[in-house]
Design an enzyme around this catalytic site. Structure first.
Site, PDB file in Angstrom:
ATOM      1  N   ASN A  80      -2.260  13.319  -3.030  1.00 55.48           N
ATOM      2  CA  ASN A  80      -3.105  13.874  -4.095  1.00 55.48           C
ATOM      3  C   ASN A  80      -3.753  15.191  -3.671  1.00 55.48           C
ATOM      4  OD1 ASN A  80      -2.634  11.776  -5.887  1.00 55.48           O
ATOM      5  ND2 ASN A  80      -4.391  10.580  -5.181  1.00 55.48           N
TER       6      ASN A  80
ATOM      7  N   ASP B 296       0.854  -1.189   0.000  1.00 52.66           N
ATOM      8  CA  ASP B 296       0.000   0.000   0.000  1.00 52.66           C
ATOM      9  C   ASP B 296       0.889   1.237   0.000  1.00 52.66           C
ATOM     10  OD1 ASP B 296      -2.900   1.056   0.495  1.00 52.66           O
ATOM     11  OD2 ASP B 296      -1.632   2.196   1.881  1.00 52.66           O
TER      12      ASP B 296
ATOM     13  N   ASP C  49      -4.562   2.461  -4.381  1.00 56.76           N
ATOM     14  CA  ASP C  49      -3.149   2.656  -4.041  1.00 56.76           C
ATOM     15  C   ASP C  49      -2.486   1.363  -3.582  1.00 56.76           C
ATOM     16  OD1 ASP C  49      -4.544   2.414  -1.703  1.00 56.76           O
ATOM     17  OD2 ASP C  49      -3.958   4.345  -0.854  1.00 56.76           O
TER      18      ASP C  49
END
Length: 273
Positions: A160, A152, A195
């Site tokens: 972001n 992960d 992710d």
């Protein structure tokens, strides 16, 4: 357009020759035409760009046309034959070859769209779900170890939010490239979703996989994700396939180990029980 008499058929063109033709016209002009045609078709079968064969066979041999068709030539006709008919048959075969080539290009493009993640360039969950059961079955059959890593990217959402989704996609690609550069050719790295990434490690026990996972954490943590030096870290869960594991249970165990790593601080490795 090559015209191949029987005696020259096996020698006139070989698979792999530069500038391979779309169509070969085979002219049965001798007693050994059957053997020559068999050799020619065998060469066509293994050629990277397989040409179509138009076989012109003796009209006075009752089984000649049937034999040629049984050998799966693209088209066949009896000799003697009108030159205009030959041209028409060749033109039809060329059109078929062009259509087949265009279809092959579209099929390859569709396959890539189906199994390749457009952001990272890695294979995707569909591919992972296809190859993992096969890898587990092979490991069980050969009594060889197999381990899965669930990875992960830590707080990619926050990245972001701070830098924008375009920067996040770029960073995710950089993580994928760093991981791929530190894996063996036979290992499978795929984007699991969002992710999360997954790695299939054939012939790898939990000790070796844990050492690799720690190295991957260190490599990603020390790599700049863009020219401004922004960085990301990863957490990894490690699960070695047990005798009772199938793909779903192995992924679930690796995922549980991953979330244990995230709960205990991120940027680290945790191993499944």
């Amino acid at each position: 357009l090559p015209l191949l008499p029987a005696g020259a058929a096996a020698m006139a063109w070989q698979p792999g020759d530069a500038g391979a033709p779309d169509v070969l016209v085979f002219v049965a002009d001798g007693s050994g035409w059957r053997e020559a045609l068999v050799l020619l078709l065998a060469g066509c079968a293994v050629a990277e760009a397989r040409p179509a064969v138009l076989a012109l066979v003796p009209r006075d041999e009752a089984d000649a046309l049937a034999m040629a068709l049984d050998l799966q030539v693209a088209d066949a006709a009896g000799l003697p034959i009108d030159a205009g008919e030959v041209r028409a048959r060749v033109a039809a075969l060329v059109r078929r070859q062009e259509q087949a080539a265009a279809l092959a290009v579209r099929s390859r493009a569709a396959l890539l769209l189906a199994v390749v993640d457009p952001v990272t360039g890695l294979t995707n969950r569909l591919h992972l779900d296809t190859v993992l059961p096969v890898a587990i079955a092979a490991a069980h059959a050969d009594h060889r170890p197999l381990t899965v890593l669930m990875i992960d990217v830590d707080d990619l959402k926050g990245f972001n939010d701070s830098w924008g989704h375009a920067a996040g996609d770029c960073a995710l690609r950089s993580v994928a490239e760093t991981l791929q550069a530190n894996l063996r050719p036979g290992d499978v790295l795929a984007r699991f979703g969002g992710d999360e990434l997954a790695v299939i490690l054939p012939d790898t026990n939990s000790t070796a996989a844990r050492a690799l996972a720690k190295r991957l954490v260190a490599m990603v943590g020390s790599a700049a994700m863009d020219g401004n030096g922004k960085r990301l870290t990863i957490s990894i869960g490690v699960a070695m396939a047990g005798r009772r594991d199938d793909a779903a249970s192995l992924l679930a165990r690796a995922d549980a180990a991953l979330y244990a790593a995230k709960r205990t601080g991120r940027n680290r490795v945790s191993e499944a029980a």
